[in-house]
Write a protein that holds these residues in place. Structure first.
Motif, mmCIF file in Angstrom:
data_model
loop_
_atom_site.group_PDB
_atom_site.id
_atom_site.type_symbol
_atom_site.label_atom_id
_atom_site.label_comp_id
_atom_site.label_asym_id
_atom_site.label_seq_id
_atom_site.Cartn_x
_atom_site.Cartn_y
_atom_site.Cartn_z
ATOM 1 N N PHE A 94 0.806 -1.227 0.000
ATOM 2 C CA PHE A 94 0.000 0.000 0.000
ATOM 3 C C PHE A 94 0.840 1.280 0.000
ATOM 4 C CE2 PHE A 94 -2.812 -3.211 1.998
ATOM 5 C CZ PHE A 94 -3.834 -3.193 1.066
ATOM 6 N N ASN A 95 1.994 1.228 -0.647
ATOM 7 C CA ASN A 95 2.859 2.403 -0.826
ATOM 8 C C ASN A 95 3.407 2.980 0.480
ATOM 9 O OD1 ASN A 95 2.962 2.675 -3.691
ATOM 10 N ND2 ASN A 95 0.880 3.487 -3.678
ATOM 11 N N VAL A 96 3.388 2.202 1.561
ATOM 12 C CA VAL A 96 3.935 2.693 2.829
ATOM 13 C C VAL A 96 4.927 1.708 3.461
ATOM 14 C CG1 VAL A 96 2.003 4.198 3.365
ATOM 15 C CG2 VAL A 96 1.942 1.821 4.119
ATOM 16 N N GLN A 97 5.068 0.512 2.889
ATOM 17 C CA GLN A 97 6.061 -0.451 3.337
ATOM 18 C C GLN A 97 6.612 -1.195 2.120
ATOM 19 O OE1 GLN A 97 4.695 -3.262 6.321
ATOM 20 N NE2 GLN A 97 3.402 -1.721 7.298
ATOM 21 N N TYR A 98 7.909 -1.473 2.139
ATOM 22 C CA TYR A 98 8.537 -2.259 1.080
ATOM 23 C C TYR A 98 9.437 -3.297 1.734
ATOM 24 C CZ TYR A 98 7.067 1.398 -2.183
ATOM 25 O OH TYR A 98 6.321 2.279 -2.933
ATOM 26 N N SER A 99 9.275 -4.555 1.328
ATOM 27 C CA SER A 99 10.107 -5.615 1.901
ATOM 28 C C SER A 99 10.632 -6.516 0.795
ATOM 29 C CB SER A 99 9.316 -6.452 2.916
ATOM 30 O OG SER A 99 8.218 -7.102 2.287
ATOM 31 N N GLY A 100 11.839 -7.057 1.011
ATOM 32 C CA GLY A 100 12.464 -7.928 0.020
ATOM 33 C C GLY A 100 13.194 -9.081 0.674
ATOM 34 N N ARG A 101 13.638 -10.002 -0.144
ATOM 35 C CA ARG A 101 14.312 -11.202 0.366
ATOM 36 C C ARG A 101 15.637 -10.853 1.036
ATOM 37 N NH1 ARG A 101 15.427 -15.325 -4.168
ATOM 38 N NH2 ARG A 101 16.028 -13.407 -5.246
ATOM 39 N N PHE A 102 15.874 -11.479 2.168
ATOM 40 C CA PHE A 102 17.142 -11.394 2.884
ATOM 41 C C PHE A 102 17.415 -12.780 3.430
ATOM 42 C CE2 PHE A 102 19.648 -10.499 6.779
ATOM 43 C CZ PHE A 102 20.687 -9.781 6.213
ATOM 44 N N TYR A 245 11.707 3.280 -5.766
ATOM 45 C CA TYR A 245 10.367 2.715 -5.648
ATOM 46 C C TYR A 245 9.548 3.147 -6.860
ATOM 47 C CZ TYR A 245 11.708 2.162 -0.717
ATOM 48 O OH TYR A 245 12.360 1.837 0.451
ATOM 49 N N GLN A 246 8.928 2.193 -7.529
ATOM 50 C CA GLN A 246 8.145 2.512 -8.716
ATOM 51 C C GLN A 246 6.889 3.291 -8.362
ATOM 52 O OE1 GLN A 246 9.315 -1.488 -11.299
ATOM 53 N NE2 GLN A 246 7.215 -0.751 -11.313
ATOM 54 N N ARG A 247 6.467 4.147 -9.294
ATOM 55 C CA ARG A 247 5.201 4.843 -9.153
ATOM 56 C C ARG A 247 4.120 4.028 -9.844
ATOM 57 N NH1 ARG A 247 8.901 8.794 -10.653
ATOM 58 N NH2 ARG A 247 8.075 9.191 -12.743
ATOM 59 N N GLY A 248 2.903 4.249 -9.425
ATOM 60 C CA GLY A 248 1.801 3.530 -10.051
ATOM 61 C C GLY A 248 0.811 3.067 -9.010
ATOM 62 N N GLY A 249 0.390 1.820 -9.108
ATOM 63 C CA GLY A 249 -0.642 1.290 -8.223
ATOM 64 C C GLY A 249 -0.115 0.886 -6.860
ATOM 65 N N LEU A 250 -1.027 0.319 -6.066
ATOM 66 C CA LEU A 250 -0.690 -0.082 -4.711
ATOM 67 C C LEU A 250 0.334 -1.206 -4.661
ATOM 68 C CD1 LEU A 250 -4.256 -0.027 -3.111
ATOM 69 C CD2 LEU A 250 -2.368 1.493 -2.563
ATOM 70 N N ALA A 448 -3.311 11.339 -7.220
ATOM 71 C CA ALA A 448 -2.709 11.159 -5.905
ATOM 72 C C ALA A 448 -2.153 9.744 -5.805
ATOM 73 C CB ALA A 448 -3.748 11.398 -4.809
ATOM 74 N N THR A 449 -1.281 9.510 -4.839
ATOM 75 C CA THR A 449 -0.723 8.180 -4.601
ATOM 76 C C THR A 449 -1.624 7.425 -3.633
ATOM 77 O OG1 THR A 449 1.556 8.920 -4.952
ATOM 78 C CG2 THR A 449 1.250 6.916 -3.659
ATOM 79 N N SER A 450 -2.190 6.331 -4.096
ATOM 80 C CA SER A 450 -3.046 5.523 -3.217
ATOM 81 C C SER A 450 -2.217 4.918 -2.103
ATOM 82 C CB SER A 450 -3.739 4.415 -4.014
ATOM 83 O OG SER A 450 -4.598 4.960 -5.000
ATOM 84 N N ALA A 451 -2.747 4.920 -0.882
ATOM 85 C CA ALA A 451 -1.969 4.445 0.257
ATOM 86 C C ALA A 451 -2.888 3.989 1.379
ATOM 87 C CB ALA A 451 -1.036 5.544 0.764
#
Length: 471
Positions: A94-102, A245-250, A448-451
């Motif tokens: 939802f454009n407020v958290q980003y997580s990746g493999r570690f 971080y890419q722009r666009g959808g959620l 606007a950026t959906s979040a």
């Protein structure tokens, strides 16, 4: 910023449930291997404030002697460029958290990569009250895990509850098991117990945090039992990495990248503006000017002679100091809740160490759901902190959605370039504010950026006691 999390209520106008990823304070203990935490721990005689990283911390060894915690003094450094390019896709919540493999040992876990944190902290099977549906590190299944010789336990005081962690040593790897960027026998922290509501619900999309600070050594009070508490990136000898971080959808992803092409960007810098990192502990630089064309508001008195600006991948919003509250409040009043007048909103201009950053309305206006209906709100927070450079701004995720950012450890610089919607370096020659619309699209001034404001994350020192933050 050390480890960061915790749900916290703030801003009645936005009704946010904020997820804090940095503890306000942490106290370290030595625990006998055969005793319970409540009976066998011994305080290091220091409570560490995240607001004052320069304080010394006395470390009590098992025999009762004391040693001083090391400072982040100059050490010989070796920087290495990985042999091939590697990209980590960061899942977008939802454009407020980003997580990746570690990867810890040979176990891949979803983690938040945070340029504002120092350590690696992860949910583990040592946790007595964790929701079992969450991904956890299982030390019993690892052949490379090593216990802390002194059985070091840390108790972190977060805004909405305590977290107890145990120190361990493991092979840590940026990305998946196929990544060549790793560190052997590296300090990390396993959650044993927590009182964090967000994790208790089982709805979290991440299992921990990976600190990507530029520091050579973990600041005093955040290290553990290692002879030299070198930071993760220092142990990996990584010269540079990039975030966008890419722009666009959620669900538009973000990217963490490193390798020859990223290192080349830090050298030739075509299309980039470069700023010096002035912060001792953070990816921070001097902010010499902020301006916005808004109802005749005068911004000339802000940041004189300077402010401090953090580039923080673990903060969901833009934060402004108290002296700029009249600006953010005016922006909030100007935007219509039905999002119908975004094309009338101004562009924000920041001057970072001589480089000009431009953020259009789409960057700082969020479309949220309130009472079942969409509404537009300003993506701002207030920070009441002074730094050695002046008042503090944070350029969080909204900044990284518009700028491909190379974090250059070898030269202690940050290189920024306008990004395309899919996180490529924008192919335009000029990045100056006088050409503010170059590289932007009509959507940047009409959408606007959906979040989801219920999952916003921010550093806990925003609410910590004291008014000074050493950047």
């Amino acid at each position: 910023m050390a480890s960061r999390w915790v749900g916290h209520a703030m801003s009645t106008s936005l009704c946010l449930l904020l997820l804090v990823l940095q503890p306000i304070a942490a106290t370290k203990f030595v625990q006998d291997g055969n005793s319970a935490l409540s009976n066998g721990r011994r305080s290091f005689r220091a409570t560490v404030s995240a607001v004052d990283l320069a304080s010394k911390v006395a470390v009590a060894e098992k025999d009762g002697s004391l040693q001083k915690g090391s400072t982040n003094e100059a050490v010989d450094q070796e920087f290495t460029t990985p042999s091939k390019d590697y990209s980590i896709e960061l899942s977008n919540h939802f454009n407020v958290q980003y997580s990746g493999r570690f990867t810890i040992g040979d176990q891949e876990l979803p983690m938040i990569y945070d340029t504002g944190s120092f350590e690696v902290l992860v949910l583990s099977t040592k946790c007595t009250n964790c929701v079992k549906t969450l991904s956890m590190y299982d030390y019993k299944k690892s052949h490379s895990f090593r216990e802390s010789p002194s059985h070091v336990v840390a108790e972190h005081a977060f805004v909405s509850g305590d977290v107890v962690t145990a120190e361990g040593f493991e092979t840590l790897r940026l990305g998946g098991r196929d990544s060549a960027v790793d560190a052997n026998d590296m300090t990390f922290w396993m959650v044993q117990k927590h009182e964090l509501k967000f994790w208790k619900t089982g709805n979290a999309i991440f299992s921990g945090i990976v600190g990507l600070s530029h520091v050579k050594r973990i600041p005093d009070g955040f290290g553990g039992d290692a002879a030299e508490d070198r930071s993760l990136l220092e142990e990996m000898h990584l010269d540079a990495f990039a975030l966008c971080y890419q722009r666009g959808g959620l669900n538009s992803p973000g990217w963490l990248k490193f390798g020859p092409s990223i290192s080349a960007m830090s050298r030739d810098r075509r299309g980039f503006q470069s700023v010096d990192v002035s912060g001792d502990s953070h990816w921070a630089t001097k902010l010499s000017k902020f301006k916005v064309d808004l109802d005749g508001i005068d911004t000339s008195s802000l940041c004189r002679p300077s402010c401090g600006a953090l580039i923080d991948s673990g903060t969901s919003l833009l934060t402004f100091p108290r002296s700029a509250s009249h600006i953010t409040e005016a922006l909030k009043r100007k935007v219509k809740s039905d999002c119908s007048n975004l094309d009338e909103l101004p562009t924000l201009f920041f001057e970072l160490d001589g480089a000009e950053v431009v953020l259009p309305p789409r960057a700082y206006i969020f479309k949220v759901t309130e009472n079942g209906s969409p509404a537009c709100r300003g993506a701002f927070m207030k920070v009441d902190k002074e730094s050695q450079f002046g008042e503090v701004f944070i350029l969080g995720m909204p900044f990284l959605r518009y700028y491909f950012t190379v974090f250059d450890r070898a030269n202690k610089q940050v290189h920024i370039a306008r990004s395309t919607e899919d996180c490529k370096v924008a192919p335009h020659p000029s990045l100056l504010a006088t050409n503010a619309t170059v590289g932007l699209t009509s959507a940047d001034f009409a959408e606007a950026t959906s979040a989801d404001l219920g999952s916003v994350i921010f550093p806990a020192w925003l609410k910590a006691p004291g008014d000074f933050l050493r950047l």
